[in-house]
Structure formats: structure tokens, C-alpha cells
Design a protein around this motif. Structure first.
Motif, PDB file in Angstrom:
ATOM      1  N   THR A  67       7.257 -23.256  27.255  1.00  0.00           N
ATOM      2  CA  THR A  67       7.582 -21.978  26.623  1.00  0.00           C
ATOM      3  C   THR A  67       8.224 -22.193  25.261  1.00  0.00           C
ATOM      4  N   LEU A  70       5.474 -23.365  22.831  1.00  0.00           N
ATOM      5  CA  LEU A  70       4.567 -22.261  22.497  1.00  0.00           C
ATOM      6  C   LEU A  70       5.256 -21.204  21.641  1.00  0.00           C
ATOM      7  N   TYR A  71       6.520 -20.952  21.894  1.00  0.00           N
ATOM      8  CA  TYR A  71       7.271 -19.977  21.097  1.00  0.00           C
ATOM      9  C   TYR A  71       7.456 -20.495  19.667  1.00  0.00           C
ATOM     10  N   TYR A  76       3.629 -17.871  21.970  1.00  0.00           N
ATOM     11  CA  TYR A  76       4.243 -17.284  23.168  1.00  0.00           C
ATOM     12  C   TYR A  76       4.940 -15.985  22.791  1.00  0.00           C
ATOM     13  N   GLU A  78       6.940 -13.024  24.779  1.00  0.00           N
ATOM     14  CA  GLU A  78       7.468 -12.542  26.051  1.00  0.00           C
ATOM     15  C   GLU A  78       7.121 -11.077  26.252  1.00  0.00           C
ATOM     16  N   LYS A  85      -2.897 -14.501  27.134  1.00  0.00           N
ATOM     17  CA  LYS A  85      -1.589 -14.933  26.628  1.00  0.00           C
ATOM     18  C   LYS A  85      -0.902 -15.828  27.666  1.00  0.00           C
ATOM     19  N   PRO A  86      -0.147 -16.821  27.212  1.00  0.00           N
ATOM     20  CA  PRO A  86       0.501 -17.740  28.164  1.00  0.00           C
ATOM     21  C   PRO A  86       1.630 -17.112  28.983  1.00  0.00           C
ATOM     22  N   PHE A  87       2.207 -16.008  28.510  1.00  0.00           N
ATOM     23  CA  PHE A  87       3.339 -15.413  29.231  1.00  0.00           C
ATOM     24  C   PHE A  87       2.985 -15.074  30.671  1.00  0.00           C
TER      25      PHE A  87
END
Length: 147
Positions: A67, A70-71, A76, A78, A85-87
Motif C-alpha cells: 500500500t 502504491l500510494y 493507490y 483509498e 484499483k488495488p484498494f
């Protein structure tokens, strides 16, 4: 901690020996995991319960690192509930991992609750786990309401 109370510091061996004398039906999985193969009572049962609990620590750590990466690269977001999307995938993985850890603890507790009666672990277990579990759901719902 529970193993220390049950083993007096023998690293899980004496509880495994005691559990090996328990009926095999105690190793049968409860719903929703009733389709899984039963765990043999004894060392296999203790090892799989420990693994079930500790896998959450590893999965959560990996997801936190993922996370963060990716952020940092801007991928990423939230609260973005899209399968692209990875979230959503990280949330699903965390949920499954957390559920398995709680289930493993629950199964272990069902087998040893009589031996632990003197420390009254159920209320402690329930209190802590419900706070963690409902905090997670609360965060998920709050994120979902932002859509």
C-alpha cells in the motif's frame, strides 16, 4: 500467551500431547470452513492454529508495504471500490486473512476453553477481537460512504 498458560513454557509440546487425546471430531472445521479437511488433534492442530493466527501478521505487513509503495507512486486511492484499483483487492485480502486468523483462534479456543476456565479468556478474547473486527468494518463503511 494462551500456549504459555497451557504449557508452562514448553513451546506447545505438552498441549499438543494433551490435544492428541481429544476426540478427532474436535478437529473438524465449523461453518463456513466445513468443506476443509479436518485437522488431526495434537501437534498438527496446534501448528495449524498458530500458522492461522500468524499468517495475518505476515499478510498485513506485506499489504502495508505494498500500500505504501502504491500510494507513493500514485496508484493507490483509498476508498476506490473498483476491480481495476488495488484498494479493493488489498481490502479483500486483509478481510480473508483476518477472518482465517479469527477462525483459527476460535477453533483453538473451542478445544481448550475448559483448561483455561481459571483465567476466563472468553470475555477478553471477545472484547479485543470484536473491537478490531468492527473497527475494520467501520473503516470500510466510512470509505464506502465517500463514493
Amino acid at each position: 500467551m494462551i500456549l504459555q498458560y497451557l504449557d508452562e513454557g514448553s513451546g506447545g509440546q505438552s498441549i499438543a500431547k494433551r490435544l492428541s487425546s481429544y476426540p478427532a471430531s474436535m478437529g473438524i472445521h465449523k461453518p463456513p470452513f466445513c468443506c476443509l479437511q479436518p485437522w488431526q488433534m495434537g501437534i498438527e492442530f496446534v501448528t495449524k492454529c498458530k500458522t492461522g493466527v500468524f499468517q495475518y501478521v505476515v499478510i498485513r505487513f506485506i499489504n502495508t508495504i505494498l500500500t505504501t509503495i502504491l500510494y507513493t507512486i500514485g496508484y493507490y486511492e483509498e476508498g476506490k471500490y473498483s476491480i481495476t484499483k488495488p484498494f479493493i483487492w488489498i481490502t479483500i485480502i486483509n478481510f480473508c486473512s483476518q477472518s482465517w486468523a479469527l477462525y483459527s483462534l476460535f477453533l483453538f479456543f473451542l478445544c481448550v476453553h475448559k483448561e483455561l476456565q481459571y483465567i476466563k479468556p472468553f470475555s477478553k478474547f471477545l472484547c479485543i477481537k470484536l473491537i478490531i473486527f468492527f473497527s475494520w468494518w467501520q473503516g470500510l463503511i466510512i470509505g464506502f460512504n465517500r463514493i
